[in-house]
Design a protein around this motif. Structure first.
Motif, PDB file in Angstrom:
ATOM      1  N   GLY A 163       0.707  -1.461  -0.148  1.00 40.24           N
ATOM      2  CA  GLY A 163       0.263  -0.123  -0.063  1.00 40.24           C
ATOM      3  C   GLY A 163       0.895   0.929   0.278  1.00 40.24           C
ATOM      4  O   GLY A 163       0.434   2.092  -1.044  1.00 40.24           O
ATOM      5  N   VAL A 164       1.806   1.453   0.761  1.00 45.32           N
ATOM      6  CA  VAL A 164       2.744   2.410   0.859  1.00 45.32           C
ATOM      7  C   VAL A 164       3.227   2.546  -0.325  1.00 45.32           C
ATOM      8  O   VAL A 164       3.782   3.917  -1.145  1.00 45.32           O
ATOM      9  CB  VAL A 164       3.661   2.434   2.100  1.00 45.32           C
ATOM     10  CG1 VAL A 164       5.027   3.624   1.922  1.00 45.32           C
ATOM     11  CG2 VAL A 164       3.238   2.163   3.343  1.00 45.32           C
ATOM     12  N   ARG A 165       4.548   1.830  -0.603  1.00 42.98           N
ATOM     13  CA  ARG A 165       4.517   1.313  -2.611  1.00 42.98           C
ATOM     14  C   ARG A 165       3.657   2.573  -3.414  1.00 42.98           C
ATOM     15  O   ARG A 165       4.085   3.047  -4.031  1.00 42.98           O
ATOM     16  CB  ARG A 165       5.205   0.533  -2.889  1.00 42.98           C
ATOM     17  CG  ARG A 165       5.785   0.416  -4.264  1.00 42.98           C
ATOM     18  CD  ARG A 165       6.990  -0.495  -3.987  1.00 42.98           C
ATOM     19  NE  ARG A 165       7.787  -0.908  -4.911  1.00 42.98           N
ATOM     20  CZ  ARG A 165       7.555  -2.955  -4.649  1.00 42.98           C
ATOM     21  NH1 ARG A 165       7.136  -3.050  -3.813  1.00 42.98           N
ATOM     22  NH2 ARG A 165       7.528  -3.366  -5.984  1.00 42.98           N
ATOM     23  N   ALA A 193      -1.780   9.673   1.150  1.00 44.60           N
ATOM     24  CA  ALA A 193      -3.129   9.680   1.989  1.00 44.60           C
ATOM     25  C   ALA A 193      -2.832   8.790   2.741  1.00 44.60           C
ATOM     26  O   ALA A 193      -1.935   8.980   3.573  1.00 44.60           O
ATOM     27  CB  ALA A 193      -3.445   8.528   0.235  1.00 44.60           C
ATOM     28  N   CYS A 194      -4.718   9.079   3.412  1.00 43.52           N
ATOM     29  CA  CYS A 194      -4.841   8.352   5.030  1.00 43.52           C
ATOM     30  C   CYS A 194      -4.556   7.256   4.734  1.00 43.52           C
ATOM     31  O   CYS A 194      -4.866   6.124   4.098  1.00 43.52           O
ATOM     32  CB  CYS A 194      -5.168   8.737   5.518  1.00 43.52           C
ATOM     33  SG  CYS A 194      -7.953   8.633   4.337  1.00 43.52           S
ATOM     34  N   LEU A 195      -4.043   6.653   6.034  1.00 39.93           N
ATOM     35  CA  LEU A 195      -3.455   4.749   6.105  1.00 39.93           C
ATOM     36  C   LEU A 195      -5.493   3.895   5.682  1.00 39.93           C
ATOM     37  O   LEU A 195      -4.300   2.637   5.293  1.00 39.93           O
ATOM     38  CB  LEU A 195      -3.008   4.675   7.573  1.00 39.93           C
ATOM     39  CG  LEU A 195      -2.323   3.604   7.996  1.00 39.93           C
ATOM     40  CD1 LEU A 195      -1.265   3.079   7.359  1.00 39.93           C
ATOM     41  CD2 LEU A 195      -1.474   3.399   9.765  1.00 39.93           C
ATOM     42  N   PRO A 196      -6.256   3.535   6.305  1.00 35.46           N
ATOM     43  CA  PRO A 196      -7.028   3.426   5.497  1.00 35.46           C
ATOM     44  C   PRO A 196      -6.367   2.919   4.247  1.00 35.46           C
ATOM     45  O   PRO A 196      -6.990   1.952   3.236  1.00 35.46           O
ATOM     46  CB  PRO A 196      -8.153   3.641   6.394  1.00 35.46           C
ATOM     47  CG  PRO A 196      -7.859   4.375   6.963  1.00 35.46           C
ATOM     48  CD  PRO A 196      -6.613   5.207   7.250  1.00 35.46           C
ATOM     49  N   LEU A 197      -6.104   3.998   3.701  1.00 36.90           N
ATOM     50  CA  LEU A 197      -6.222   3.924   2.046  1.00 36.90           C
ATOM     51  C   LEU A 197      -5.561   3.196   1.552  1.00 36.90           C
ATOM     52  O   LEU A 197      -5.621   2.178   0.434  1.00 36.90           O
ATOM     53  CB  LEU A 197      -6.333   4.803   1.379  1.00 36.90           C
ATOM     54  CG  LEU A 197      -6.733   5.477  -0.006  1.00 36.90           C
ATOM     55  CD1 LEU A 197      -7.294   6.967  -0.914  1.00 36.90           C
ATOM     56  CD2 LEU A 197      -5.901   5.229  -1.154  1.00 36.90           C
ATOM     57  N   PRO A 202      -5.196   8.097  12.417  1.00 39.84           N
ATOM     58  CA  PRO A 202      -4.599   7.848  11.743  1.00 39.84           C
ATOM     59  C   PRO A 202      -3.474   9.677  11.180  1.00 39.84           C
ATOM     60  O   PRO A 202      -4.637  10.128  11.293  1.00 39.84           O
ATOM     61  CB  PRO A 202      -4.717   7.289   9.856  1.00 39.84           C
ATOM     62  CG  PRO A 202      -6.189   7.308  10.494  1.00 39.84           C
ATOM     63  CD  PRO A 202      -6.927   7.986  11.915  1.00 39.84           C
ATOM     64  N   PHE A 203      -2.618   9.687  10.798  1.00 40.42           N
ATOM     65  CA  PHE A 203      -1.858  10.206  10.638  1.00 40.42           C
ATOM     66  C   PHE A 203      -3.015  11.582   9.756  1.00 40.42           C
ATOM     67  O   PHE A 203      -3.339  10.971   8.718  1.00 40.42           O
ATOM     68  CB  PHE A 203      -0.737  10.311   9.901  1.00 40.42           C
ATOM     69  CG  PHE A 203       0.668  10.943  10.005  1.00 40.42           C
ATOM     70  CD1 PHE A 203       0.583  12.150  10.712  1.00 40.42           C
ATOM     71  CD2 PHE A 203       0.904  11.842   8.995  1.00 40.42           C
ATOM     72  CE1 PHE A 203       1.552  13.205  10.784  1.00 40.42           C
ATOM     73  CE2 PHE A 203       1.890  12.505   8.260  1.00 40.42           C
ATOM     74  CZ  PHE A 203       2.052  13.361   9.859  1.00 40.42           C
ATOM     75  N   THR A 204      -3.073  12.819   9.968  1.00 40.37           N
ATOM     76  CA  THR A 204      -3.753  13.848   8.844  1.00 40.37           C
ATOM     77  C   THR A 204      -4.676  13.735   8.918  1.00 40.37           C
ATOM     78  O   THR A 204      -5.886  14.004   7.857  1.00 40.37           O
ATOM     79  CB  THR A 204      -3.123  13.891   7.399  1.00 40.37           C
ATOM     80  OG1 THR A 204      -3.502  12.305   6.249  1.00 40.37           O
ATOM     81  CG2 THR A 204      -1.019  13.518   7.902  1.00 40.37           C
ATOM     82  N   VAL A 238      -1.656   8.449  17.665  1.00 38.02           N
ATOM     83  CA  VAL A 238      -1.704   9.472  15.633  1.00 38.02           C
ATOM     84  C   VAL A 238      -0.767   7.843  15.433  1.00 38.02           C
ATOM     85  O   VAL A 238       0.685   7.806  15.625  1.00 38.02           O
ATOM     86  CB  VAL A 238      -1.122  10.858  15.570  1.00 38.02           C
ATOM     87  CG1 VAL A 238      -0.909  10.494  14.352  1.00 38.02           C
ATOM     88  CG2 VAL A 238      -1.407  11.283  15.970  1.00 38.02           C
ATOM     89  N   LEU A 239      -1.628   7.235  14.989  1.00 38.10           N
ATOM     90  CA  LEU A 239      -0.685   5.964  13.593  1.00 38.10           C
ATOM     91  C   LEU A 239      -0.864   6.419  12.546  1.00 38.10           C
ATOM     92  O   LEU A 239      -1.248   6.620  11.773  1.00 38.10           O
ATOM     93  CB  LEU A 239      -1.805   4.607  13.926  1.00 38.10           C
ATOM     94  CG  LEU A 239      -2.481   4.674  16.199  1.00 38.10           C
ATOM     95  CD1 LEU A 239      -3.632   3.796  15.855  1.00 38.10           C
ATOM     96  CD2 LEU A 239      -1.521   4.270  16.210  1.00 38.10           C
ATOM     97  N   ASP A 240       0.580   5.977  12.611  1.00 30.76           N
ATOM     98  CA  ASP A 240       1.046   5.777  10.790  1.00 30.76           C
ATOM     99  C   ASP A 240       1.609   4.366  10.669  1.00 30.76           C
ATOM    100  O   ASP A 240       2.065   3.998  11.714  1.00 30.76           O
ATOM    101  CB  ASP A 240       1.837   7.063  10.283  1.00 30.76           C
ATOM    102  CG  ASP A 240       3.255   6.940  10.742  1.00 30.76           C
ATOM    103  OD1 ASP A 240       3.464   6.410  11.877  1.00 30.76           O
ATOM    104  OD2 ASP A 240       3.761   8.074  10.530  1.00 30.76           O
ATOM    105  N   GLU A 241       2.265   4.569   9.531  1.00 30.28           N
ATOM    106  CA  GLU A 241       3.233   3.484   9.027  1.00 30.28           C
ATOM    107  C   GLU A 241       4.016   3.084   9.308  1.00 30.28           C
ATOM    108  O   GLU A 241       5.089   2.417   9.699  1.00 30.28           O
ATOM    109  CB  GLU A 241       2.885   2.971   7.304  1.00 30.28           C
ATOM    110  CG  GLU A 241       4.107   4.425   7.071  1.00 30.28           C
ATOM    111  CD  GLU A 241       3.015   5.368   5.937  1.00 30.28           C
ATOM    112  OE1 GLU A 241       1.800   5.511   6.566  1.00 30.28           O
ATOM    113  OE2 GLU A 241       3.735   5.911   4.759  1.00 30.28           O
TER     114      GLU A 241
END
Ligand code: SF4
Ligand code: SF4
Lengths: 362, 330
Positions: free
Chosen positions: A40-42, A48-52, A304-306, A332-335
């Motif tokens: 997803g990150v790649r 984008a927000c983490l769920p996306l 999620p972050f942002t 705040v949670l992120d990757e």
């Protein structure tokens, strides 16, 4: 047609129940892992927000297993969620991964569009059968909520560490097979497992409300098993949102009657947050107010972050905390959120809450 | 005595200032505008809000703090929706609450603007709310609103004729009719929120740099709303952010426009809508593959050198493209 859908905690159990009851061929994406995240990150947009990002990861992994159609919820703003499907589809198209998207959302034009999309999934089955399947999926979600609530009260009191989580995992497995055996008997068996967990009812526990963005609340991969960690630290968790409520809101467009409505919660938020801000921003603030009024020991906000609605809520919560004398911790949670950092912050917060109890447990 | 009303030179200011200014002047209110973004304002804003808040809202916090000791009241509307079935960004919807609980400020004057249900939701409601608060009578409010709306219309026309906001509202205030400005030379489209595109302090004076490189700059606001909406209809689904709709529509429009030799999407770190609209624009530009496209994300830590290097590389690409173009035509 081989259907898949994005993961969010144990949402898959009820969606699979629903699709299985319809006889629709389902390809469940593997549960979210580090690999899902790195895919997803790649490929998803950087900001984008983490769920996306995780959705994209789920879809790519499901496509590897032969899925060709995505079914997911949508919306019409103001939050990013309402445009997830379109951005995700563009990402996949550019990667040359062809997945068809069936988005269940209030139609822009005529209701026919939506009916058509549902029809694409349900084939020639009668509306009666469709309703039955939907109901089943939903009943399963409600059962899962009950089981989870029960586990939340068992965890801090269990005699043997880890017993409640073991029982919960076994119970969820039973519910996952429920579509064939029927929800009611499965639920009875599942609940019995939890009831069998030995507890020390008199043990003092802290009571903490967990509020915030739904995905971070429901997906243990993202919140690094927050609910279990809190349980281990002697905390009984109450949550602002449960799966069944979310499904009713997003998949059934709020049509299912008799569900706990968020109206009271929103009303409680008004002195602090004067307007709806999308997502669950108002519910976050309102739940914090209600938890404060109920004299819980503390509140933890997850986002999620942002995340836009939750950032608004985050900046309002200090006033709630001050007025009602309830400590609030925002995570705040992120990757990149790491285990160690989270553990330290949680332990410090819980220690402080025990400190506030003062005499009670000293 | 009427209160002194402060206006932060941030966010919606960049879009609605002529409307507000002309109205407030008309009802005889003294206004105080925060100074242009500078180091101090930026620092105060960054210190005041959490790290994951988008840059423009932090900048706005800095401006609000700069007004603190100088005004009795701050005008900070709550923009919920600017068009039917569309919304503003959730952070703008919650902005008055966000700042009220995290900064210590004079009282806020935050009328709600909500056209979600009707496009012709009456602006008079806002005018009346403001008038009541500052003690202006009904006739003055009505007269001033009419004049303000007229001034704003002139302003929009000037924008579409190729002016930039600052010059456009000076000209609109002076009652000037637009005298169309054809772009002198090749055009680079600079797409982003007005508050990131025009605030020189936070975008390393991008606009000035492009002009100095001999390019004409065109922005999203300079495309008439109807044109942008038509172009945005190419999206797979109606985009529910009005600002995003304008940005995407304008970008799609410019991508088809002759004389446009490059496009820059200016985004803010931490901006939710930008992360989606910027991606939609970048993909479209890449698929079209005709002109160079650069995505720039502004943030308070962005090393200036890094951004400038990328800008240089972009300008080189634009130049190379132009040369090739000449060869083909020759
Ligand atoms: S609620 Fe937060 S995480 Fe969910 S779509 Fe909106 S911004 Fe993203
Ligand atoms: S649109 Fe983006 S930059 Fe503007 S307030 Fe919202 S998140 Fe911030």
């Amino acid at each position: 047609m081989r259907l898949t859908f994005p993961h969010m905690g144990n949402l898959w159990i009820s969606v699979k129940t629903m699709l299985d009851s319809l006889g629709a061929p389902v390809v469940c994406a593997p549960l979210t892992t580090r690999r899902t995240l790195s895919l997803g990150v790649r490929y998803a947009p950087e900001g984008a927000c983490l769920p996306l990002k995780l959705n994209v990861g789920n879809f790519l992994e499901a496509a590897e297993l032969g899925a060709d159609t995505v079914i997911m919820a949508g919306g019409c703003g103001p939050c990013r969620f309402g445009y997830y499907a379109q951005v995700e589809q563009a990402v996949l198209d550019d990667l040359g991964v062809s997945l068809r998207f069936l988005v269940l959302e209030p139609p822009e034009g005529s209701a026919r569009e939506l009916v058509g999309r549902i029809r694409a999934i349900t084939d020639a089955r009668s509306w009666w059968q469709v309703l039955g399947a939907v109901r089943r999926g939903f009943v399963v979600a409600r059962c899962l909520d009950v089981l989870e609530r029960r586990a939340q009260s068992l965890r801090p009191r269990e005699v043997r560490p880890g017993a409640a989580d073991q029982a919960l995992a076994a119970a969820e497995k039973i519910m996952a097979g429920a579509w064939s055996s029927g929800a009611a008997p499965a639920f009875r068996r599942a609940r019995a497992l939890l009831e069998a967990v030995a507890i020390e009812p008199e043990r003092p526990v802290l009571r903490v409300g967990v509020v915030g963005e739904i995905f971070t609340l429901l997906e243990p991969f993202v919140n690094l098993d927050l609910m279990q960690r809190l349980g281990r630290l002697g905390v009984e968790v109450s949550r602002s949102i449960y799966l069944g409520e979310w499904i009713n809101e997003h998949l059934f467009l709020g049509l299912y009657p008799g569900i706990h409505s968020a109206r009271g919660v929103r009303k409680a938020s008004l002195p602090y947050l004067g307007h709806f801000v999308g997502g669950h921003g108002q519910e976050t603030v309102g739940s914090a107010v209600l938890f404060g009024e109920k004299k819980l020991d503390g509140v933890i906000q997850l986002l999620p972050f942002t995340c836009m609605p939750e950032i608004v809520a985050q900046h309002v919560l200090p006033s709630v905390s001050r007025d009602l004398g309830i400590p609030v911790l925002t995570l705040v949670l992120d990757e990149q959120t790491g285990d160690a950092g989270l553990t330290t912050r949680l332990e410090a917060f819980v220690d402080m809450l025990w400190g506030n109890r003062g005499g009670i447990c000293a | 005595m009427k209160p002194v009303v402060g206006i932060p030179r941030a966010l919606l200011y960049w879009q609605y200032f002529p409307l507000w200014q002309s109205f407030l002047e008309g009802i005889g209110v003294e206004t105080y505008l925060s100074p242009p973004t500078g180091r101090q304002i930026l620092q105060d804003g960054l210190a005041a809000l959490g790290t994951d808040v988008c840059l423009p809202v932090k900048v706005a916090a800095g401006h609000l703090l700069a007004l603190r000791d100088r005004v009795d009241l701050i005008l900070l509307p709550r923009l919920v929706s600017a068009a039917r079935r569309e919304y503003a960004c959730p952070k703008l919807m919650g902005l008055p609450d966000l700042v009220r609980h995290s900064l210590s400020l004079p009282p806020l004057l935050s009328p709600v603007i909500d056209r979600y249900r009707h496009d012709n939701w009456p602006l008079i409601r806002v005018a009346l709310a403001v008038g009541r608060r500052v003690g202006a009578g009904l006739p003055a409010v009505l007269r001033s609103l009419a004049r303000a709306v007229e001034c704003y219309r002139r302003y929009l026309n000037l924008l579409q004729a190729g002016y930039f906001p600052q010059e456009a509202w000076e000209a609109a205030g002076a009652g000037q009719a637009p005298d169309p400005r054809a772009p002198a030379g090749d055009v680079v489209a600079l797409i982003g929120h007005p508050y990131t595109v025009y605030d020189r302090e936070i975008n390393l004076n991008l606009l000035g740099r492009l002009e100095r490189a001999g390019l004409s700059v065109r922005t999203a606001e300079q495309v008439p709303e109807a044109t942008a909406r038509r172009a945005a209809a190419a999206l797979p689904k109606h985009l529910f952010w009005t600002a995003g709709q304008q940005a995407v529509g304008a970008a799609f429009h410019y991508l088809e426009q002759e004389g446009v030799v490059g496009m820059i999407s200016v985004m803010s770190f931490g901006c939710g809508p930008d992360s989606m609209t910027g991606d939609l624009i970048a993909r479209r530009a890449r698929r079209g593959g005709i002109i160079p496209h650069l995505s720039l994300t502004l943030d308070e830590h962005a090393a200036e050198a890094g951004v400038l290097t990328r800008l240089e590389a972009f300008l080189d690409m634009v130049a190379a493209q132009r040369e090739r173009g000449v060869v083909v035509c020759g």
